[in-house]
Design a protein around this motif. Structure first.
Motif, short mmCIF file in Angstrom:
data_model
loop_
_atom_site.label_atom_id
_atom_site.label_comp_id
_atom_site.label_asym_id
_atom_site.label_seq_id
_atom_site.Cartn_x
_atom_site.Cartn_y
_atom_site.Cartn_z
N ARG A 167 -40.68 -102.06 -49.45
CA ARG A 167 -41.64 -101.61 -50.47
C ARG A 167 -40.86 -100.92 -51.56
O ARG A 167 -40.27 -99.88 -51.35
N GLU A 168 -40.85 -101.54 -52.73
CA GLU A 168 -40.21 -100.92 -53.88
C GLU A 168 -41.26 -100.05 -54.55
O GLU A 168 -42.36 -100.50 -54.84
N ARG A 169 -40.90 -98.80 -54.79
CA ARG A 169 -41.87 -97.83 -55.31
C ARG A 169 -41.44 -97.32 -56.68
O ARG A 169 -40.25 -97.22 -56.96
N PHE A 170 -42.43 -97.01 -57.49
CA PHE A 170 -42.16 -96.42 -58.79
C PHE A 170 -43.27 -95.42 -59.08
O PHE A 170 -44.31 -95.41 -58.44
N ALA A 171 -43.01 -94.56 -60.04
CA ALA A 171 -44.00 -93.58 -60.47
C ALA A 171 -44.23 -93.74 -61.96
O ALA A 171 -43.34 -94.13 -62.70
N VAL A 172 -45.44 -93.41 -62.37
CA VAL A 172 -45.75 -93.31 -63.80
C VAL A 172 -46.11 -91.85 -64.04
O VAL A 172 -47.11 -91.36 -63.52
N VAL A 173 -45.27 -91.16 -64.78
CA VAL A 173 -45.50 -89.77 -65.12
C VAL A 173 -46.12 -89.75 -66.52
O VAL A 173 -45.54 -90.28 -67.47
N VAL A 174 -47.29 -89.15 -66.62
CA VAL A 174 -47.99 -89.07 -67.90
C VAL A 174 -47.84 -87.66 -68.45
O VAL A 174 -48.14 -86.69 -67.76
N ALA A 175 -47.35 -87.56 -69.67
CA ALA A 175 -47.23 -86.27 -70.34
C ALA A 175 -48.42 -86.10 -71.28
O ALA A 175 -48.65 -86.95 -72.15
N LEU A 176 -49.17 -85.02 -71.07
CA LEU A 176 -50.33 -84.71 -71.89
C LEU A 176 -50.06 -83.48 -72.73
O LEU A 176 -49.37 -82.55 -72.30
N ASP A 177 -50.64 -83.45 -73.91
CA ASP A 177 -50.45 -82.34 -74.83
C ASP A 177 -51.23 -81.12 -74.35
O ASP A 177 -52.45 -81.17 -74.21
N ASN A 178 -50.53 -80.05 -74.07
CA ASN A 178 -51.15 -78.83 -73.56
C ASN A 178 -50.86 -77.64 -74.48
O ASN A 178 -51.04 -76.50 -74.09
#
Length: 126
Positions: A65-76
């Motif tokens: 199982r090849e895994r990846f992440a999607v990190v979302v940067a939101l304006d805070n």
């Protein structure tokens, strides 16, 4: 897995990320310093693979199982407590799910499945 395929899919199928606000990164630790895309932005990162036991007595067969992440940067920046950014989480999650879940990145792969998520802290502004 070539993460450029995931990045291209997000750019094409997730219009919430506009003007090239999807990119790759090698590790999460570098994002606070290197994450300079206009927000909201998505960063695709490789994660550790998960391998099953060898399954064949006469040859070599093993599932990986090849895994990846999607990190979302939101304006805070407007709300350091995070309430403003948190109110956008459902829209971000929906955009990511529509773009990626069920997508097949190539003939050697099964479709992408959701494994889980968590809130991360980049800095007080993101």
């Amino acid at each position: 897995m070539n993460l450029d395929i995931i990045i291209a899919q997000l750019r094409q199928r997730a219009p919430i990320f506009t003007n090239g606000t999807v990119a790759g990164a090698a590790r999460f630790e570098i994002l606070p310093e290197a994450a300079n895309l206009k927000m909201p932005a998505a960063y695709v990162l490789p994660l550790a693979d998960q391998a099953s036991d060898q399954q064949s007595a006469t040859g070599y067969q093993q599932l990986v199982r090849e895994r990846f992440a999607v990190v979302v940067a939101l304006d805070n920046r407007a709300d350091e407590r995070g309430q403003g950014a948190a109110s956008n989480l459902d829209a971000m999650r929906s955009a990511l799910f529509k773009a990626l879940l069920g997508f097949n990145p190539g003939t050697a792969y099964d479709v992408i499945e959701y494994e889980g998520g968590e809130l991360l802290h980049l800095d007080r502004a993101r």
